[in-house]
Scaffold this motif. Structure first.
Motif, short mmCIF file in Angstrom:
data_model
loop_
_atom_site.label_atom_id
_atom_site.label_comp_id
_atom_site.label_asym_id
_atom_site.label_seq_id
_atom_site.Cartn_x
_atom_site.Cartn_y
_atom_site.Cartn_z
N GLN A 65 0.83 -1.21 0.00
CA GLN A 65 0.00 0.00 0.00
C GLN A 65 0.87 1.26 0.00
O GLN A 65 0.53 2.25 -0.65
CB GLN A 65 -0.94 -0.02 1.21
N TYR A 66 1.99 1.21 0.69
CA TYR A 66 2.89 2.37 0.71
C TYR A 66 3.55 2.59 -0.63
O TYR A 66 3.49 3.70 -1.19
CB TYR A 66 3.94 2.21 1.80
N VAL A 67 4.20 1.56 -1.18
CA VAL A 67 4.97 1.76 -2.41
C VAL A 67 4.05 2.03 -3.60
O VAL A 67 4.46 2.68 -4.57
CB VAL A 67 5.92 0.58 -2.69
N PHE A 68 2.81 1.53 -3.55
CA PHE A 68 1.84 1.82 -4.61
C PHE A 68 1.10 3.14 -4.35
O PHE A 68 0.42 3.64 -5.23
CB PHE A 68 0.81 0.70 -4.71
N GLN A 69 1.17 3.64 -3.12
CA GLN A 69 0.40 4.81 -2.71
C GLN A 69 -1.09 4.57 -2.92
O GLN A 69 -1.78 5.27 -3.67
CB GLN A 69 0.88 6.07 -3.43
N THR A 70 -1.59 3.54 -2.22
CA THR A 70 -2.99 3.18 -2.31
C THR A 70 -3.53 2.78 -0.95
O THR A 70 -2.77 2.31 -0.09
CB THR A 70 -3.20 2.01 -3.29
N ARG A 71 -4.82 2.94 -0.76
CA ARG A 71 -5.49 2.45 0.44
C ARG A 71 -6.32 1.19 0.14
O ARG A 71 -7.12 0.76 0.98
CB ARG A 71 -6.41 3.55 1.01
N MET A 180 -1.10 5.29 -7.24
CA MET A 180 -2.21 4.45 -7.69
C MET A 180 -3.56 5.11 -7.50
O MET A 180 -4.35 5.22 -8.44
CB MET A 180 -2.17 3.10 -6.99
N ASP A 181 -3.86 5.54 -6.29
CA ASP A 181 -5.19 6.10 -6.02
C ASP A 181 -5.39 7.44 -6.72
O ASP A 181 -6.42 7.67 -7.36
CB ASP A 181 -5.40 6.26 -4.52
#
Length: 377
Positions: A65-71, A180-181
């Motif tokens: 979730q951190y490296v993709f920048q997603t929740r 991502m988000d």
């Protein structure tokens, strides 16, 4: 007691000690492991359903979730390389008869097309509004050509046409910004063996709520049980049900992946992006100083992690690659797919993205160009 005599004797080769040379891996991947990741590979094996392993899996999910920048809650690791994550995405999102749009900037767009056709989908090379595809594939970092695909605006465009956006970040994750988000990416995947400096064999994937709804509303089962995301989501604790056995995960590889994600989290994404940008810009200057031509003309479209260089006239790329390996213990690579025979590829991945390594490969290239034979034509 055995009922038959053995037809095959123990191989003599297996009686010899295993020998692995020490090499600087400056190709498109895999990359050299960090000491921390190598140490993780020597830890004791636990059962893949032990609570301690579940805890490691949960920490990997947070790292993704951190490296993709997603929740996205539906974020997990696949027991297979980045190629396996691509198949997981397509097998779960596409059903026979679906229309699939692919942006082809190298071999990975071609592979996505091939996989979709095997499922029985209708491949489309363009025209989002005309064909109404359910899914658009883009490679953020195209390792075969060294092209970086800008992503801003594609998510919004896809959602306007009720289309999901699938992005390959195997070659770019950690080396070039991706959000991502905020960029409206519905499915994002990457691999362990490039910037993460982890062993090949695991991959990272995340699904938006829109993508999850598409998967859970399928009319047919995915063609692969091993890559069925509904099963994997449960096994990785991404739903509200008790975890159920699905397959035996590569536990040691999960240790290594966890440590590589921890290292990147401690360094910070923005610092990692800056490191790769600075190292690649220094590499461009050094290559041009040798009189070499960069394959991707527009610097804004160059992948910071993998640089493609036009094979200089009169040289066989194989001679250059072999010379550098034989005389300097450095790996670089030739082209792949549409770039085969046309380029040399130099990777600056994670811990390998340093000025020192740029200087080493530059010296090796200079020597190779002086010593390798040239055609007289």
């Amino acid at each position: 007691m055995a009922s038959h005599s053995l037809l095959v004797a123990p191989p003599a080769a297996l009686s010899k000690p295993l020998f692995i040379p020490s090499r600087l891996l400056l190709g498109p991947g895999p990359s050299n492991l960090t000491p921390r990741v190598m140490a993780a590979g020597g830890l004791p094996v636990l059962g893949h359903m032990h609570q301690e392993v579940y805890q490691i899996m949960d920490e990997i999910k947070q790292g993704i979730q951190y490296v993709f920048q997603t929740r996205n809650p539906l974020s997990l690791a696949i027991s297979g390389s980045g190629h396996c994550a691509l198949e997981a995405a397509l097998f779960n999102l596409l059903e026979p008869g679906d229309s699939f749009l692919v942006g082809v900037s190298g071999i990975w767009g071609q592979r996505a097309q091939d996989i979709a056709e095997r499922i029985g989908c209708h491949f489309r090379p363009q025209a989002l509004a005309r064909h109404k595809p359910v899914l658009l594939f883009l490679a953020h970092g195209e390792s075969s050509t060294g092209v970086l695909q800008p992503l801003d605006g594609y998510g919004e465009l896809c959602h306007r046409h009720q289309c999901l956006l699938l992005v390959d970040s195997v070659a770019s994750l950690g080396g070039a910004p991706i959000y991502m988000d905020r960029q409206g990416i519905d499915v994002l995947y990457s691999g362990s063996q490039k910037v993460l400096n982890s062993p090949p064999g695991t991959s990272l994937i995340s699904f938006s709520d829109k993508a999850k709804n598409k998967i859970y509303a399928r009319k047919t089962k995915p063609v692969s049980f091993y890559l069925d995301i509904q099963w994997l989501a449960n096994f990785w604790g991404c739903d509200d049900r008790p975890r159920t056995y699905h397959h035996t995960t590569p536990v040691i590889s999960l240790y290594s992946l966890r440590e590589s994600l921890a290292h990147l989290a401690e360094q910070g994404l923005e610092n990692s992006w800056r490191q790769h940008c600075e190292a690649s810009e220094y590499l461009y200057t050094c290559l041009q100083g040798l009189g070499l031509q960069l394959f991707v003309k527009d610097q804004a479209l160059r992948l910071p992690t993998i640089t493609s260089v036009v094979v200089p006239a009169g040289y066989d790329w194989r001679d250059i690659v072999k010379y550098i390996m034989d005389h300097h213990n450095i790996e670089i690579a030739g082209g792949l797919g549409p770039s085969a025979g046309k380029v040399l590829r130099i990777g600056l991945l994670g811990r390998n993205a340093t000025r020192e390594n740029v200087d080493r490969v530059t010296r090796a290239l200079r020597e190779a160009l002086q010593c390798c034979p040239r055609s007289k034509l």
